[in-house]
Design a protein around this motif. Sequence first.
Motif, PDB file in Angstrom:
ATOM      1  N   PHE A   1      12.210 -23.371  -1.988  1.00  0.00           N
ATOM      2  CA  PHE A   1      13.642 -23.178  -2.177  1.00  0.00           C
ATOM      3  C   PHE A   1      13.951 -23.124  -3.675  1.00  0.00           C
ATOM      4  N   PRO A   2      15.025 -22.455  -4.056  1.00  0.00           N
ATOM      5  CA  PRO A   2      15.435 -22.513  -5.453  1.00  0.00           C
ATOM      6  C   PRO A   2      15.790 -23.950  -5.826  1.00  0.00           C
ATOM      7  N   SER A   3      15.518 -24.308  -7.054  1.00  0.00           N
ATOM      8  CA  SER A   3      15.922 -25.627  -7.531  1.00  0.00           C
ATOM      9  C   SER A   3      17.370 -25.590  -8.010  1.00  0.00           C
ATOM     10  N   ASP A   4      17.949 -26.750  -8.155  1.00  0.00           N
ATOM     11  CA  ASP A   4      19.343 -26.874  -8.593  1.00  0.00           C
ATOM     12  C   ASP A   4      19.449 -26.531 -10.073  1.00  0.00           C
ATOM     13  N   SER A   5      20.017 -25.372 -10.389  1.00  0.00           N
ATOM     14  CA  SER A   5      20.094 -24.916 -11.781  1.00  0.00           C
ATOM     15  C   SER A   5      21.065 -25.737 -12.613  1.00  0.00           C
ATOM     16  N   ASP A   6      21.896 -26.566 -11.960  1.00  0.00           N
ATOM     17  CA  ASP A   6      22.844 -27.408 -12.686  1.00  0.00           C
ATOM     18  C   ASP A   6      22.298 -28.808 -12.963  1.00  0.00           C
ATOM     19  N   ASN A   7      21.087 -29.083 -12.502  1.00  0.00           N
ATOM     20  CA  ASN A   7      20.483 -30.400 -12.693  1.00  0.00           C
ATOM     21  C   ASN A   7      19.856 -30.455 -14.086  1.00  0.00           C
ATOM     22  N   LYS A   8      20.535 -31.124 -15.007  1.00  0.00           N
ATOM     23  CA  LYS A   8      20.111 -31.123 -16.411  1.00  0.00           C
ATOM     24  C   LYS A   8      18.798 -31.883 -16.624  1.00  0.00           C
ATOM     25  N   VAL A   9      18.610 -32.961 -15.897  1.00  0.00           N
ATOM     26  CA  VAL A   9      17.358 -33.726 -16.025  1.00  0.00           C
ATOM     27  C   VAL A   9      16.181 -32.894 -15.541  1.00  0.00           C
ATOM     28  N   LEU A  10      16.366 -32.230 -14.414  1.00  0.00           N
ATOM     29  CA  LEU A  10      15.310 -31.372 -13.866  1.00  0.00           C
ATOM     30  C   LEU A  10      14.969 -30.258 -14.849  1.00  0.00           C
ATOM     31  N   ALA A  11      15.991 -29.700 -15.472  1.00  0.00           N
ATOM     32  CA  ALA A  11      15.779 -28.601 -16.414  1.00  0.00           C
ATOM     33  C   ALA A  11      15.088 -29.062 -17.686  1.00  0.00           C
TER      34      ALA A  11
END
Length: 257
Positions: free
Chosen positions: A89-99
């Motif tokens: 699945f696509p990851s959450d592009s708004d998740n700053k920690v993940l990014a």
Amino acid sequence: MTVVRTDKWIEESGGDPSEICARLSRYFPAASTKEIQRHLTQFGMYISAKQGSALTKKLQTNNAWDISSNEFKLLRSKWNGPSVPVFIFPSDSDNKVLASEFNGKSGLAFADKIFLFISPNNTETEIKAILTHEYNHVCRLNLFPKREEDCTLVDTIILEGLAEVAVAERFGEDSTSSWTSLYSDRQLARFWKDFVYPNRMHRKNSKIHDKVLYGLGRYPHMAGYAVGYYVVRNFLKSTDYHAEDLLSLPSTEIARL
């Protein structure tokens, strides 16, 4: 099973994450759709239909499903591992920690299934690396089975260390997660002595387990993960083994307890 064409699910549902999670219900017979969605979101899954649809098109352009399918076949053959479904699945592009910490990618493995949450920014090698990490978990969980409630901190850090050493062996240390290089060996030796070893037998459902593992509160960031990588590397340096040779070896033996 193999890599599931979840991009088709997203197209058919208009990207609605709750509808996607309803399709996953048969893989989580004891959980509700809301519980499944909450759990997957916690690990990085996209959060809105608009976000999911737009990002899926980009992942299709990047051949994320084909890359993962070919890699999964290779890993199964290499490690003689079980056949499990792989959900992308696509990851959450708004998740700053993940990014910022994981370049927008994450994974979640169970003994019988894998979830990959991927960003359009991820390279082919990054996709292969995260699948390598998660499938290594699956192989160990099947070869060295232990009830989840019985898993201890030392089991978890060895699980994570083994998976990331497998990534390093296949793609080089530059492809490993950022937490593998956060600390010096001297610091990691101290973390083992001061934080991990005294709490090594705390089980997975205890608060201290996650505090040490993730580095919460007074503990250094991602301490347990980093120590696990350090411990497995040190064990391999003293043997002729590779990461795949350790899949069935008890955690206590790898940690020399």
